[in-house]
Design an enzyme around this catalytic site. Structure first.
Site, PDB file in Angstrom:
ATOM      1  N   LYS A 178       9.839  -2.262   4.842  1.00  0.00           N
ATOM      2  CA  LYS A 178       9.738  -3.692   5.087  1.00  0.00           C
ATOM      3  C   LYS A 178       8.687  -4.302   4.174  1.00  0.00           C
ATOM      4  O   LYS A 178       7.501  -4.027   4.303  1.00  0.00           O
ATOM      5  CB  LYS A 178       9.371  -4.000   6.539  1.00  0.00           C
ATOM      6  CG  LYS A 178       9.584  -5.471   6.875  1.00  0.00           C
ATOM      7  CD  LYS A 178       8.845  -5.937   8.088  1.00  0.00           C
ATOM      8  CE  LYS A 178       7.503  -6.491   7.758  1.00  0.00           C
ATOM      9  NZ  LYS A 178       7.581  -7.673   6.849  1.00  0.00           N
ATOM     10  N   GLU A 253      -3.730   1.819   4.612  1.00  0.00           N
ATOM     11  CA  GLU A 253      -4.583   1.342   3.515  1.00  0.00           C
ATOM     12  C   GLU A 253      -4.884  -0.113   3.836  1.00  0.00           C
ATOM     13  O   GLU A 253      -4.002  -0.967   3.746  1.00  0.00           O
ATOM     14  CB  GLU A 253      -3.834   1.492   2.196  1.00  0.00           C
ATOM     15  CG  GLU A 253      -4.730   1.610   1.015  1.00  0.00           C
ATOM     16  CD  GLU A 253      -5.120   0.236   0.538  1.00  0.00           C
ATOM     17  OE1 GLU A 253      -4.224  -0.481   0.078  1.00  0.00           O
ATOM     18  OE2 GLU A 253      -6.292  -0.135   0.642  1.00  0.00           O
ATOM     19  N   CYS A 287      -7.152  -5.619  -2.831  1.00  0.00           N
ATOM     20  CA  CYS A 287      -8.069  -4.973  -1.881  1.00  0.00           C
ATOM     21  C   CYS A 287      -9.197  -4.255  -2.617  1.00  0.00           C
ATOM     22  O   CYS A 287     -10.219  -3.943  -2.021  1.00  0.00           O
ATOM     23  CB  CYS A 287      -7.309  -3.972  -1.028  1.00  0.00           C
ATOM     24  SG  CYS A 287      -6.416  -2.771  -1.992  1.00  0.00           S
ATOM     25  N   GLU A 389     -13.827  -9.922   5.128  1.00  0.00           N
ATOM     26  CA  GLU A 389     -12.933  -9.958   3.962  1.00  0.00           C
ATOM     27  C   GLU A 389     -12.373 -11.363   3.766  1.00  0.00           C
ATOM     28  O   GLU A 389     -11.810 -11.931   4.686  1.00  0.00           O
ATOM     29  CB  GLU A 389     -11.786  -8.968   4.154  1.00  0.00           C
ATOM     30  CG  GLU A 389     -10.893  -8.844   2.925  1.00  0.00           C
ATOM     31  CD  GLU A 389      -9.762  -7.847   3.100  1.00  0.00           C
ATOM     32  OE1 GLU A 389      -9.086  -7.896   4.130  1.00  0.00           O
ATOM     33  OE2 GLU A 389      -9.569  -7.009   2.198  1.00  0.00           O
TER      34      GLU A 389
END
Ligand code: TXE
Length: 485
Positions: A178, A253, A287, A389
């Site tokens: 997906k 991750e 990231c 973040e």
């Protein structure tokens, strides 16, 4: 094979491009214009169930296919991606907002490398034997798991999608994949490529749609025995809460808030050039970007002066234009999130040295979602702006005096994905690298990637490692067989 505007993307199930069971579609936006330009299936658990049935049937033969035959098909897919590089790069840029130049140079070539790498790695993937004093022999089989789920994010769509699918297929698994509902287009084009490459029906199934609907249906499906996920830490936690009690294998991750540590003895010009990239490449939506920059005091003023000047020189523009360095932010919601953190930084006492606003373009991009590259100083290391973040073109800069001090700052967040260290002192490079709490350290470099190396983070940046033998071990089960001699 370029996609006409207003494409209706299809699911790829059992080797066919089909409508979602619901018949419903979601709007897909072009970030550079803020307008709907295509539609993706609003799939649900019924579509996932159909995909699992196709995968279950396909697994009987695919798992028995020789590594050499699997390798051939993966190489064919790599060739077709390479032959369609320009169309795929254009589609990626339209879908994500990133400069088409970047998609051509990084995203699509890396998708080719992902397939090429695992097409060859699987030919050399071996296991151990253990002999017991001449009376018994142990050998370890590494067998495919069966049906595995691959769920990927919007920042590097085809790059990260294929980074999971290629090793899963190489290891002999069948896949339910997906892509992000925000950037579905190149995954759709990959379906067409897999059909052309002769990938057997049901080996790879791509089900488009919303995370909480389709992603969670994949995560909780009994027959899907491993989940490989890249995305936000919050979502990673949701996935773990469902998959862990089902004893599924999990590769996560997740987010990062990576430190970029700059000592006074570094190669200043080299550091500056690379730091501009590690701060703002892909609009800071990687990231592995380094949004917390720590500079040793003696060179702090020189750094601020040069870095701010270079940042102001970066062009935010139409992703289609050659001169554009920063394209559009992937969604209006994400643009709002980034601007929220700029206002938070001000509240926390930060000084905006440049940027901090919406970049208002004109022409076809007048309603697009753009943010200026932003540099902020004067914040404490432990404020929210420096702990959470942001995942956009926003960096904070801060001086430090001692190695101990900067290691404390660097390790102070809940994350631990990567770090960059700039120094010409070899002893210090080794010392600092060993003490940083993260999975990846670049010394005097950034984003230098060897696909054989273990890739992933610690703490809230994830669980497990991708890349090389690590991911082939993730996508296989080991079985020890003992024979009495
Ligand atoms: O990720 P999400 P988003 C970070 C970044 C970003 C934040 C959220 O900070 O702002 O994550 O980004 C699917 N069960 N990173 O919203 O929501 C979803 O459909 C199963 C870092 O894109 O995690 C998509 O396919 N699946 C990251 C994928 O998960 C679910 C790169 C990622 O979506 C789901 C991107 C659920 N309950 C964002 N909910 C990195 N480490 O590179 C969503 N999904």
């Amino acid at each position: 094979m370029s996609q006409e505007m207003d494409t209706y993307i299809k699911n790829y199930v059992n080797g066919e491009l089909i409508e979602p069971a619901s018949g419903n579609y979601l709007d897909n936006f072009e970030p550079a214009t803020g307008k709907v330009y295509s539609h993706l299936p609003d799939s649900d658990e019924k579509d996932v169930e159909a995909a699992v049935q196709a995968a279950e049937k396909a697994f009987e033969t695919w798992s028995m296919t020789s590594a050499a035959d699997r390798s051939k098909i993966l190489n064919k897919i790599a060739d077709l991606i390479e032959n369609n590089l320009d169309d795929l790069a254009l589609a990626e840029s339209i879908d994500n907002g990133k400069p088409v130049k970047l998609a051509k140079k990084v995203d699509i070539p890396r998708a080719v490398s992902n397939f090429r790498f695992f097409a060859t790695a699987i030919l050399h993937f071996a296991s151990e034997t253990h002999e017991m004093d001449n009376f018994a022999l142990n050998f370890t089989l590494r067998q495919p798991i069966g049906i595995v789920g691959c769920i990927s994010p919007w920042n590097l769509p085809l790059y990260l999608f294929t980074w999971k699918i290629a090793p899963a297929l190489a290891a002999g698994n069948c896949v339910i994949a997906k892509p992000s509902e925000i950037t579905p287009m190149t995954a759709y084009m990959l379906s067409e490529i897999c059909m052309k490459a002769g990938l057997p029906n049901g080996v790879l199934n791509i089900v488009h749609g919303l995370g909480p609907k389709v992603g969670s249906a994949i995560t909780k499906h009994e027959k899907i025995r491993a989940i490989s996920f890249t995305g936000g830490t919050k979502t990673g936690r949701e996935i773990s809460s469902v998959a862990a009690p089902m004893f599924k294998k999990l590769s996560l991750e997740l987010g990062g808030k990576n430190p970029n540590i700059i000592f006074a003895d570094c190669n200043f010009d080299e550091m500056l050039k690379t730091t501009l990239n590690s701060s703002f490449s892909n609009q800071g939506e990687i990231c592995l970007c380094g949004p917390r920059i720590f500079i040793e005091k003696p060179i702090y003023d020189a750094f601020v002066d040069k870095f701010v000047k270079m940042t102001k020189g970066l062009i935010v523009g139409d992703p289609m234009e050659e001169r554009t360095k920063l394209g559009a932010i992937v969604s209006r919601e994400h643009q709002k999130k980034i601007l929220y953190y700029v206002s938070l930084a001000k509240e926390e006492g930060g000084e905006i040295l440049c940027g901090g606003n919406i970049s208002q373009l004109n022409g076809r991009c007048k309603d697009g979602w753009f943010v200026e590259p932003t540099v902020i100083q004067g914040l404490p290391y432990d404020c929210r702006t420096n702990q959470e973040e942001i995942f956009g073109p926003v960096v904070t800069i801060m001086p430090f005096e001692a190695e101990e001090e900067v290691i404390k700052y660097a390790n102070s967040t809940e994350y631990g994905l990567s770090a960059t260290v700039w120094t010409d002192n070899l002893q210090r490079a080794h010392r600092v690298a060993r003490r940083l709490q993260c999975g990846i350290v670049w010394i005097n470099s950034w984003l230098v990637r060897d696909l054989r190396t273990p890739f992933g983070g610690v703490k809230n940046s994830g669980v497990g490692r991708e890349g090389g033998w690590e991911v082939l071990k993730f996508f296989t089960e080991s079985k020890n067989v003992t024979i009495k001699l």
